[in-house]
Scaffold this motif. Sequence first.
Motif, PDB file in Angstrom:
ATOM      1  N   ARG A  12      10.083   6.462   3.097  1.00 48.46           N
ATOM      2  CA  ARG A  12      11.449   5.871   3.289  1.00 48.46           C
ATOM      3  C   ARG A  12      12.738   6.726   3.689  1.00 48.46           C
ATOM      4  O   ARG A  12      12.460   8.127   3.188  1.00 48.46           O
ATOM      5  CB  ARG A  12      11.768   5.348   2.077  1.00 48.46           C
ATOM      6  CG  ARG A  12      11.140   4.088   1.373  1.00 48.46           C
ATOM      7  CD  ARG A  12      11.393   3.400   0.467  1.00 48.46           C
ATOM      8  NE  ARG A  12      11.132   4.214  -0.851  1.00 48.46           N
ATOM      9  CZ  ARG A  12       9.922   4.368  -1.587  1.00 48.46           C
ATOM     10  NH1 ARG A  12       9.009   3.691  -1.154  1.00 48.46           N
ATOM     11  NH2 ARG A  12       9.953   5.214  -2.669  1.00 48.46           N
ATOM     12  N   LEU A  27      17.573  -4.228   3.041  1.00 46.33           N
ATOM     13  CA  LEU A  27      17.755  -2.688   3.087  1.00 46.33           C
ATOM     14  C   LEU A  27      19.336  -2.242   3.313  1.00 46.33           C
ATOM     15  O   LEU A  27      19.661  -2.908   4.596  1.00 46.33           O
ATOM     16  CB  LEU A  27      16.874  -2.087   3.943  1.00 46.33           C
ATOM     17  CG  LEU A  27      15.350  -2.382   3.556  1.00 46.33           C
ATOM     18  CD1 LEU A  27      14.395  -1.773   4.741  1.00 46.33           C
ATOM     19  CD2 LEU A  27      15.008  -1.768   2.343  1.00 46.33           C
ATOM     20  N   LEU A  38      14.808  -8.593   4.469  1.00 46.74           N
ATOM     21  CA  LEU A  38      13.126  -8.638   4.226  1.00 46.74           C
ATOM     22  C   LEU A  38      12.670 -10.141   3.545  1.00 46.74           C
ATOM     23  O   LEU A  38      13.472 -10.396   2.472  1.00 46.74           O
ATOM     24  CB  LEU A  38      12.889  -7.350   3.554  1.00 46.74           C
ATOM     25  CG  LEU A  38      13.330  -6.043   4.153  1.00 46.74           C
ATOM     26  CD1 LEU A  38      12.833  -4.820   3.094  1.00 46.74           C
ATOM     27  CD2 LEU A  38      12.653  -5.727   5.284  1.00 46.74           C
ATOM     28  N   TRP A  46       7.706  -1.805   2.407  1.00 47.60           N
ATOM     29  CA  TRP A  46       8.696  -0.869   2.417  1.00 47.60           C
ATOM     30  C   TRP A  46       8.633   0.167   1.224  1.00 47.60           C
ATOM     31  O   TRP A  46       8.756   1.348   1.204  1.00 47.60           O
ATOM     32  CB  TRP A  46      10.217  -1.465   2.646  1.00 47.60           C
ATOM     33  CG  TRP A  46      11.004  -0.347   2.768  1.00 47.60           C
ATOM     34  CD1 TRP A  46      11.618   0.354   3.782  1.00 47.60           C
ATOM     35  CD2 TRP A  46      12.026   0.037   1.848  1.00 47.60           C
ATOM     36  NE1 TRP A  46      12.610   1.371   3.521  1.00 47.60           N
ATOM     37  CE2 TRP A  46      12.790   1.064   2.090  1.00 47.60           C
ATOM     38  CE3 TRP A  46      12.255  -0.041   0.202  1.00 47.60           C
ATOM     39  CZ2 TRP A  46      13.693   1.773   1.562  1.00 47.60           C
ATOM     40  CZ3 TRP A  46      13.068   0.765  -0.284  1.00 47.60           C
ATOM     41  CH2 TRP A  46      13.856   1.805   0.132  1.00 47.60           C
ATOM     42  N   CYS A  49       5.940   2.669   1.547  1.00 50.87           N
ATOM     43  CA  CYS A  49       6.367   3.552   2.427  1.00 50.87           C
ATOM     44  C   CYS A  49       6.916   4.956   1.562  1.00 50.87           C
ATOM     45  O   CYS A  49       7.999   5.288   1.594  1.00 50.87           O
ATOM     46  CB  CYS A  49       7.486   3.060   3.586  1.00 50.87           C
ATOM     47  SG  CYS A  49       6.801   1.937   4.609  1.00 50.87           S
ATOM     48  N   THR A  80       5.734  -4.576  11.135  1.00 48.04           N
ATOM     49  CA  THR A  80       6.712  -4.409  10.074  1.00 48.04           C
ATOM     50  C   THR A  80       7.142  -2.870   9.988  1.00 48.04           C
ATOM     51  O   THR A  80       8.374  -2.672   9.917  1.00 48.04           O
ATOM     52  CB  THR A  80       6.116  -4.988   8.511  1.00 48.04           C
ATOM     53  OG1 THR A  80       5.674  -6.209   8.839  1.00 48.04           O
ATOM     54  CG2 THR A  80       7.261  -4.542   7.599  1.00 48.04           C
ATOM     55  N   LEU A  84      10.908  -1.392  10.943  1.00 46.46           N
ATOM     56  CA  LEU A  84      11.618  -0.450   9.597  1.00 46.46           C
ATOM     57  C   LEU A  84      12.001   0.852  10.252  1.00 46.46           C
ATOM     58  O   LEU A  84      13.025   1.269  10.184  1.00 46.46           O
ATOM     59  CB  LEU A  84      10.452  -0.214   8.467  1.00 46.46           C
ATOM     60  CG  LEU A  84      10.235  -1.481   7.606  1.00 46.46           C
ATOM     61  CD1 LEU A  84       9.259  -1.251   6.434  1.00 46.46           C
ATOM     62  CD2 LEU A  84      11.510  -1.870   6.827  1.00 46.46           C
ATOM     63  N   ARG A  85      11.113   1.389  11.085  1.00 51.31           N
ATOM     64  CA  ARG A  85      11.503   2.587  11.833  1.00 51.31           C
ATOM     65  C   ARG A  85      12.704   2.304  12.788  1.00 51.31           C
ATOM     66  O   ARG A  85      13.628   3.269  12.972  1.00 51.31           O
ATOM     67  CB  ARG A  85      10.241   3.068  12.623  1.00 51.31           C
ATOM     68  CG  ARG A  85      10.394   4.272  13.228  1.00 51.31           C
ATOM     69  CD  ARG A  85       9.088   5.019  13.816  1.00 51.31           C
ATOM     70  NE  ARG A  85       8.331   4.213  14.601  1.00 51.31           N
ATOM     71  CZ  ARG A  85       7.111   3.462  14.345  1.00 51.31           C
ATOM     72  NH1 ARG A  85       6.530   3.973  13.234  1.00 51.31           N
ATOM     73  NH2 ARG A  85       6.629   2.834  15.241  1.00 51.31           N
ATOM     74  N   ALA A  89      15.154   2.801   8.782  1.00 53.85           N
ATOM     75  CA  ALA A  89      14.788   2.820   7.154  1.00 53.85           C
ATOM     76  C   ALA A  89      13.879   3.487   7.058  1.00 53.85           C
ATOM     77  O   ALA A  89      13.502   3.942   5.656  1.00 53.85           O
ATOM     78  CB  ALA A  89      14.213   1.011   6.948  1.00 53.85           C
TER      79      ALA A  89
END
Length: 92
Positions: A12, A27, A38, A46, A49, A80, A84-85, A89
Amino acid sequence: MSARTTYDRPKRAEGVRLVRQDGVAYLNDSDGAQLLALNDTAAALWELCDGRTSVDEMAAAAASLFDASPERISADVAETVSRLRSVGALQP
């Protein structure tokens, strides 16, 4: 064996927080700006991570929970993590 990338064990990004409001998970960045809404599964991923859990381990856990094919779950987990990347995030 191929070289491992930093995304094999995503972590994260500093300052990004998971916030739940009115039954929805979001987020937020360090300034409080919303990065992404999300669903519960994406929120759980997440949380995984942590820089220690591999994408493969995330997929195995999700496949076990949902009694689903590892191939399908692996693709969903990779998608996913990629999303997120893309919103910042996860640490680069």
